[in-house]
Design a protein around this motif. Sequence first.
Motif, PDB file in Angstrom:
ATOM      1  N   GLN A 220      73.277   4.820  82.983  1.00 16.91           N
ATOM      2  CA  GLN A 220      74.139   5.119  81.822  1.00 16.91           C
ATOM      3  C   GLN A 220      74.755   3.829  81.256  1.00 16.91           C
ATOM      4  N   LYS A 221      74.327   2.685  81.788  1.00 13.49           N
ATOM      5  CA  LYS A 221      74.820   1.378  81.329  1.00 13.49           C
ATOM      6  C   LYS A 221      76.324   1.213  81.500  1.00 13.49           C
ATOM      7  N   MET A 222      76.891   1.919  82.461  1.00  7.23           N
ATOM      8  CA  MET A 222      78.345   1.800  82.661  1.00  7.23           C
ATOM      9  C   MET A 222      78.719   0.390  83.104  1.00  7.23           C
ATOM     10  N   MET A 286      73.531  -6.187  89.748  1.00  3.38           N
ATOM     11  CA  MET A 286      73.958  -7.504  90.241  1.00  3.38           C
ATOM     12  C   MET A 286      73.241  -8.605  89.464  1.00  3.38           C
ATOM     13  N   GLU A 287      71.996  -8.339  89.191  1.00  6.37           N
ATOM     14  CA  GLU A 287      71.164  -9.289  88.467  1.00  6.37           C
ATOM     15  C   GLU A 287      71.669  -9.517  87.037  1.00  6.37           C
ATOM     16  N   THR A 288      72.066  -8.441  86.362  1.00 12.15           N
ATOM     17  CA  THR A 288      72.511  -8.606  84.966  1.00 12.15           C
ATOM     18  C   THR A 288      73.856  -9.329  84.904  1.00 12.15           C
ATOM     19  N   THR A 290      76.945  -8.371  84.569  1.00 13.56           N
ATOM     20  CA  THR A 290      78.059  -7.916  83.723  1.00 13.56           C
ATOM     21  C   THR A 290      79.266  -7.498  84.562  1.00 13.56           C
ATOM     22  N   THR A 291      78.998  -7.114  85.799  1.00 10.98           N
ATOM     23  CA  THR A 291      80.049  -6.578  86.670  1.00 10.98           C
ATOM     24  C   THR A 291      80.129  -7.413  87.940  1.00 10.98           C
ATOM     25  N   GLU A 292      81.363  -7.634  88.409  1.00 12.59           N
ATOM     26  CA  GLU A 292      81.498  -8.317  89.698  1.00 12.59           C
ATOM     27  C   GLU A 292      81.621  -7.251  90.792  1.00 12.59           C
ATOM     28  N   PHE A 293      80.785  -7.362  91.789  1.00  4.75           N
ATOM     29  CA  PHE A 293      80.789  -6.365  92.869  1.00  4.75           C
ATOM     30  C   PHE A 293      81.550  -6.897  94.073  1.00  4.75           C
TER      31      PHE A 293
END
Length: 333
Positions: A220-222, A286-288, A290-293
């Motif tokens: 969903q590209k969240m 993780m690759e894209t 956009t978000t820090e995990f």
Amino acid sequence: MLTRRILGALAGATALSLTLAAPAVAEPIVLKFSHVVAPDTPKGKGAAKFEELAELYTDGAVDVEVYPNSQLYKDKEELEALQLGAVQMLAPSLAKFGPLGVQDFEVFDLPFIFPSYEALHKVTQGDVGKMLFEKLEDKGIAGLAYWDNGFKIMSANSPLHVPDDFLGLKMRIQSSKVLEAEMNALGAVPQVMAFSEVYQALQTGVVDGTENPPSNMYTQKMNEVQSDATLSYHGYLGYAVIVNKQFWDGLPEDVRAGLEKAMAEATDYANGIAKEENDKALAAMMETGTTEFHELTDDERAQWIEVLAPVHDEMADRIGADTIAAVKAATAE
Ligand code: LMR
């Protein structure tokens, strides 16, 4: 003149006998399978597999039409549509059965109740799973199978390490009172919302964050609208594949047997790919970048568990203490 009339009558008779002799082509039975996630998810792929096998094992007597991505109905509407017979099959999340009046299914939402897929399968593939399906029957619904998605991660636009980080955050949840209690325990403000509306609500700031397995978050590209996510795996999200009981019971026996075979194989397939699909979705996010995990440290995890443990007792009356006990006994086996 007469000859022409006779010839005409004969031609008519021949046409008629040809029509009569032609084998009647039976219209296939249409089975509409509606769901709310993307085709490229464990549930989406399970539904596609069922479609393929169902048509094969019924020799085309059944035409399965899969409608993904809330194309036909959103969460709550799809259950109503099933009961009314507008669709024949669904696979709603186990967190969505409360509004039907079958609150026992919310046991699956209790935080940290399943340590692993293996523990969970002792419930879904055992007597407790069957017992839960029996509770659907007087709602006009038959339960056919349990399909896995996976364990949930928490996301927001700020890091979520400890319960204090949730204070005042508006968090989207599915329509489950257990999830409401979970978010309240963390100090967040829970907001029930249909799955199809979550991306936009995150994008526009109507809500700050949410929880979902990685496969749902990614498809969903969240991740594009959440700066942070915590690999908390604090709860499970999976599905019950259900059918309109009148439709199911009314099927010719051989057709139903074909569909049961297709469902058994589609279930093995869906449950076989669920973990890998989630691992792949997490790796892709993780690759894209956009978000820090974030991983939880032992101390942080202990804080989540301490704050969320009381939800089990708090929800015992709603879910049924016997159902909770049965689930805990099965997972401990
Ligand atoms: C959700 O609403 O977050 C999920 O139940 C969607 C789904 O069906 O996986």
